[in-house]
Scaffold this active site. Structure first.
Site, PDB file in Angstrom:
ATOM      1  N   HIS A 242       2.802   0.950  -8.580  1.00 33.44           N
ATOM      2  CA  HIS A 242       3.345   2.373  -8.497  1.00 33.44           C
ATOM      3  C   HIS A 242       3.577   2.350  -6.999  1.00 33.44           C
ATOM      4  CE1 HIS A 242      -1.401   3.662  -7.989  1.00 33.44           C
ATOM      5  NE2 HIS A 242      -0.806   3.032  -6.905  1.00 33.44           N
ATOM      6  N   ASN A 243       4.775   3.144  -6.740  1.00 32.63           N
ATOM      7  CA  ASN A 243       5.363   3.382  -5.331  1.00 32.63           C
ATOM      8  C   ASN A 243       5.689   2.344  -4.606  1.00 32.63           C
ATOM      9  OD1 ASN A 243       3.213   5.944  -5.927  1.00 32.63           O
ATOM     10  ND2 ASN A 243       5.024   6.640  -4.890  1.00 32.63           N
TER      11      ASN A 243
END
Length: 340
Positions: A242-243
């Site tokens: 994620h991210n």
């Protein structure tokens, strides 16, 4: 389909050395070719095959100088590897069936839209409020969740899963089994030793020209977006958390893993099985060797990092030259101890 060597040279902006009127009907390796086939010579360790090849034509570099006589016709181009790739692309477009239409059964929510000349294979699913562009190929058993946006000329091979709110640009290709937008690995440790799930509310964004291999996972962001830049190429079985941000034209080889909130620059090369920790930055034009572990930011562009844990390749090679001599050094040390 047949083309003359002269016609192929025109496509590749090359020059012909030999009989350009010969017909070519297939592409083959230089060491396996037969009459009517075309191959290429980029790596000179394969030069030995040129002098006996049965290929009717071989693509070579403009500055290539043969060491002895040969029978085949040469097409000279600036870069033989790129030239042969261009030929493969052209051939692929000609032989690939231009499928379109709808196979049944499929599901397509009435609130979603799709452009012309698209294909939806059997058992594919498109959720609510999706916007899908022109000439998109959705093969059987593809799942596309709600509020997904997809540009033109994209291909989703069988079994691809696209979670809700994912945004995909033009000319993207996603191979079978890949998943975009699954929850990131976010869990908050509790006082009692358990872990509390952290909701993952972001999405995944792919810019134009991204290619993703089979069984690769790109997690959605906790907040904001996991962002894959223009022209990024990702191999099979890669994990992107994620991210994460991948800069444009970066390539990632099989079994690499990138932990959450790490930013990788433009034109980087991440080799197979490399691992990168979270919350660090990798500068533009960085090369990370196979099985390398990156534990801190790489701030200087253009470096090659190798080893586990990874450090500058020159320092690593110096250390390795000592490491491989350790048994000999150990024996000498024991002899000295005995003398003392």
């Amino acid at each position: 389909m047949e083309f003359t060597i002269d016609e192929i040279a025109l496509l590749l902006d090359g020059s012909v050395e030999g009989d350009g009127s010969q017909k070519i009907n297939r592409l083959e390796k230089i060491q396996e070719g037969k009459a009517g086939s075309i191959g290429f010579l980029s790596n000179l360790k394969y030069e030995k095959y040129l002098y006996d090849t049965a290929c009717s034509a071989i693509i070579v570099g403009e500055d290539f100088k043969p060491q002895k006589a040969f029978k085949t016709t040469l097409i000279r181009v600036k870069d033989p590897y790129t030239g042969f790739t261009k030929l493969l692309e052209a051939y692929s477009k000609m032989v690939k069936s231009d499928i379109s239409g709808i196979e049944e059964p499929t599901y397509f929510h009435e609130s979603s839209t799709i452009g012309p000349n698209c294909y939806r294979g059997a058992f594919s699913y498109v959720g609510k409020n999706c916007k899908i562009g022109n000439n998109v190929k959705i093969y059987p058993q593809v799942y596309i969740g709600d509020d997904v946006i997809i540009g033109d000329d994209c291909t989703f091979y069988p079994g691809v899963k696209i979670y809700s709110r994912t945004i995909i640009g033009n000319d993207c290709e996603i191979h079978s089994g890949s998943i975009l937008g699954a929850d990131g690995f976010g869990f908050a440790p509790q006082a009692d030793g358990t872990y509390k799930n952290i909701p993952q509310l972001g999405n995944v964004v792919l810019e134009d020209g991204v290619s993703i291999g089979a069984n690769t996972t790109i997690d959605c962001a906790t907040m904001g977006s996991t962002h894959i830049g223009r022209g990024v190429k990702i191999d099979n079985q890669v994990q992107i958390a994620h991210n994460v941000i991948l800069g444009e034209n970066t390539v990632v080889a099989s079994q690499a893993g990138i932990s959450g909130s790490t930013s990788v620059g433009k034109n980087c090369v991440l080799a197979g099985k490399c691992g990168i920790v979270g919350h660090i930055d990798i500068a533009d034009n960085t090369t990370v060797g196979a099985n390398t572990g990156i534990m801190k930011s790489v701030t200087e562009p253009g470096k090659t990092i190798f080893g586990y844990i990874g450090f500058d390749i020159k320092d690593f090679l110096k250390s390795y030259s000592i490491f491989r001599k350790l048994p000999l050094l150990h024996n000498k040390l024991r002899e000295l101890e005995k003398k003392l």
